[in-house]
Design a protein around this motif. Structure first.
Motif, PDB file in Angstrom:
ATOM      1  N   ARG A 229      49.887  31.897  43.711  1.00  0.00           N
ATOM      2  CA  ARG A 229      49.263  31.171  44.818  1.00  0.00           C
ATOM      3  C   ARG A 229      47.877  30.648  44.463  1.00  0.00           C
ATOM      4  O   ARG A 229      47.272  29.908  45.224  1.00  0.00           O
ATOM      5  N   PHE A 230      47.362  31.070  43.319  1.00  0.00           N
ATOM      6  CA  PHE A 230      46.029  30.641  42.913  1.00  0.00           C
ATOM      7  C   PHE A 230      46.161  29.584  41.832  1.00  0.00           C
ATOM      8  O   PHE A 230      46.590  29.854  40.705  1.00  0.00           O
ATOM      9  N   ASP A 231      45.799  28.351  42.166  1.00  0.00           N
ATOM     10  CA  ASP A 231      45.864  27.237  41.229  1.00  0.00           C
ATOM     11  C   ASP A 231      44.652  27.298  40.306  1.00  0.00           C
ATOM     12  O   ASP A 231      43.515  27.072  40.731  1.00  0.00           O
ATOM     13  N   LEU A 232      44.895  27.634  39.044  1.00  0.00           N
ATOM     14  CA  LEU A 232      43.812  27.752  38.080  1.00  0.00           C
ATOM     15  C   LEU A 232      43.781  26.579  37.103  1.00  0.00           C
ATOM     16  O   LEU A 232      43.299  26.704  35.988  1.00  0.00           O
ATOM     17  N   ASP A 233      44.318  25.436  37.535  1.00  0.00           N
ATOM     18  CA  ASP A 233      44.156  24.202  36.779  1.00  0.00           C
ATOM     19  C   ASP A 233      44.612  24.348  35.326  1.00  0.00           C
ATOM     20  O   ASP A 233      43.824  24.237  34.380  1.00  0.00           O
ATOM     21  N   GLY A 234      45.908  24.616  35.155  1.00  0.00           N
ATOM     22  CA  GLY A 234      46.455  24.659  33.803  1.00  0.00           C
ATOM     23  C   GLY A 234      46.530  26.028  33.181  1.00  0.00           C
ATOM     24  O   GLY A 234      46.862  26.155  31.999  1.00  0.00           O
ATOM     25  N   VAL A 235      46.220  27.084  33.937  1.00  0.00           N
ATOM     26  CA  VAL A 235      46.255  28.447  33.408  1.00  0.00           C
ATOM     27  C   VAL A 235      47.210  29.289  34.255  1.00  0.00           C
ATOM     28  O   VAL A 235      47.079  29.352  35.478  1.00  0.00           O
ATOM     29  N   ILE A 236      48.188  29.925  33.590  1.00  0.00           N
ATOM     30  CA  ILE A 236      49.127  30.811  34.270  1.00  0.00           C
ATOM     31  C   ILE A 236      48.761  32.242  33.892  1.00  0.00           C
ATOM     32  O   ILE A 236      48.786  32.608  32.719  1.00  0.00           O
ATOM     33  N   LEU A 237      48.404  33.055  34.890  1.00  0.00           N
ATOM     34  CA  LEU A 237      47.994  34.435  34.645  1.00  0.00           C
ATOM     35  C   LEU A 237      49.143  35.400  34.909  1.00  0.00           C
ATOM     36  O   LEU A 237      49.902  35.225  35.854  1.00  0.00           O
ATOM     37  N   ARG A 238      49.245  36.416  34.077  1.00  0.00           N
ATOM     38  CA  ARG A 238      50.236  37.459  34.261  1.00  0.00           C
ATOM     39  C   ARG A 238      49.600  38.817  33.970  1.00  0.00           C
ATOM     40  O   ARG A 238      48.763  38.940  33.073  1.00  0.00           O
ATOM     41  N   ILE A 239      49.997  39.832  34.749  1.00  0.00           N
ATOM     42  CA  ILE A 239      49.448  41.171  34.609  1.00  0.00           C
ATOM     43  C   ILE A 239      50.507  42.089  34.014  1.00  0.00           C
ATOM     44  O   ILE A 239      51.628  42.160  34.518  1.00  0.00           O
ATOM     45  N   ASN A 240      50.154  42.786  32.959  1.00  0.00           N
ATOM     46  CA  ASN A 240      51.063  43.770  32.372  1.00  0.00           C
ATOM     47  C   ASN A 240      50.902  45.146  32.999  1.00  0.00           C
ATOM     48  O   ASN A 240      51.871  45.862  33.207  1.00  0.00           O
ATOM     49  N   ARG A 241      49.662  45.517  33.300  1.00  0.00           N
ATOM     50  CA  ARG A 241      49.427  46.836  33.894  1.00  0.00           C
ATOM     51  C   ARG A 241      48.085  46.841  34.614  1.00  0.00           C
ATOM     52  O   ARG A 241      47.207  46.008  34.343  1.00  0.00           O
ATOM     53  N   LEU A 242      47.940  47.775  35.533  1.00  0.00           N
ATOM     54  CA  LEU A 242      46.661  48.017  36.188  1.00  0.00           C
ATOM     55  C   LEU A 242      46.420  49.505  36.252  1.00  0.00           C
ATOM     56  O   LEU A 242      47.356  50.314  36.206  1.00  0.00           O
ATOM     57  N   GLU A 243      45.156  49.871  36.389  1.00  0.00           N
ATOM     58  CA  GLU A 243      44.798  51.294  36.399  1.00  0.00           C
ATOM     59  C   GLU A 243      43.477  51.481  37.123  1.00  0.00           C
ATOM     60  O   GLU A 243      42.522  50.724  36.915  1.00  0.00           O
ATOM     61  N   THR A 244      43.416  52.479  38.003  1.00  0.00           N
ATOM     62  CA  THR A 244      42.145  52.844  38.613  1.00  0.00           C
ATOM     63  C   THR A 244      41.416  53.797  37.677  1.00  0.00           C
ATOM     64  O   THR A 244      41.997  54.760  37.173  1.00  0.00           O
TER      65      THR A 244
END
Length: 264
Positions: A229-244
């Motif tokens: 939903r966030f248009d970053l003008d030519g950049v596709i973001l993907r998350i592999n993992r998150l951690e607190t």
């Protein structure tokens, strides 16, 4: 004419062409942020003559205390690309233009304070106001419901505590308190799993309705954070993992970069 660009060394021993590219890249990347305490860029290219063909071994960036779109703070951000193919003529014009897409591994660190500030951003608050789903209007006597004063506290094991409140005509201000577990779905969506209502944090007189409201709020949050939903003008973001980690939330992933944002 271009021989000096890839051959000259400055007094500190650095290659002039790489220094020029670092300068252009730093300027371009700084413009992506509303504010930044520091942004450092490092270009690796050996031999340096490859710059004439626009070939770069890797491109590294690290930044601290960044602000995106005026409201979204980032404690730290870093990424490193694979080999990059640039249009070298664009560098001479003070821009960065890719000949072909590239990938980068990335890490983003958000502080608890950053997260709480983001819940005050207009982009977020409008998703939490005047909600008129049947599940909520049944609780409010037919009126839209708004969740306000959202506060989050990061907990171990990828959990967080969420406090909020809403005001209903028949019940007045109703506080909400719950915990949830953060997870990643399809590498692009942050989900709020296993919501657990905290009974003792809410007055007994409104516990029943507060619990129902907490279920609704958890569903809203669960569908809110989708990177597509966030248009970053030519950049596709993907998350592999998150951690607190203490009062920090750490994301690790990658970016598919079709073009350098803001450079065209």
């Amino acid at each position: 004419m271009f021989g000096g660009i890839t051959g000259l060394k400055d007094n500190s021993g650095g290659d002039w062409g790489e220094r020029m590219l670092n300068t252009v890249a730093s300027k371009t990347i700084r413009h992506l942020f509303t504010q930044s305490e520091s942004v450092e860029v490092n270009v690796r290219c050996f031999p340096s003559s490859k710059l004439l063909q626009g070939s770069i071994d890797s491109f590294q960036m690290s930044g601290k205390r960044l602000v995106i779109k005026r409201d979204f703070g980032v404690e730290e951000m870093s990424f490193e690309t694979d080999a990059v193919s640039l249009d070298f003529s664009s560098v001479l014009k003070g821009q960065l233009s890719l000949k072909q897409p590239t990938q980068a591994v990335a890490q983003v660190i958000l502080s608890e304070a950053d997260l709480n500030k983001s819940f005050k951003a207009e982009l977020v608050t409008k998703r939490l106001q005047n909600i008129d789903t049947p599940a909520l209007t049944d609780l409010s006597g037919g009126e839209p419901v708004s969740f306000t004063d959202v506060q989050v506290q990061l907990l171990p094991n990828n959990q967080l505590r969420i406090a909020a409140q809403t005001e209903l005509a028949e019940h007045g201000v109703v506080p909400i308190s719950m915990t949830a577990t953060l997870d990643v779905e399809r590498r692009r969506r942050i989900s709020f799993k296993k919501p657990h209502f905290e009974t003792d944090a809410v007055p007994e007189s409104v516990r029943d309705i507060s619990q129902k409201l907490s279920v609704a709020l958890a569903e809203i949050l669960d569908n809110m954070v989708d990177l597509d939903r966030f248009d970053l003008d030519g950049v596709i973001l993907r998350i592999n993992r998150l951690e607190t980690q203490g009062n920090k939330l750490v994301f690790s992933g990658y970016a598919q970069i079709e073009q350098v944002p803001g450079s065209n």
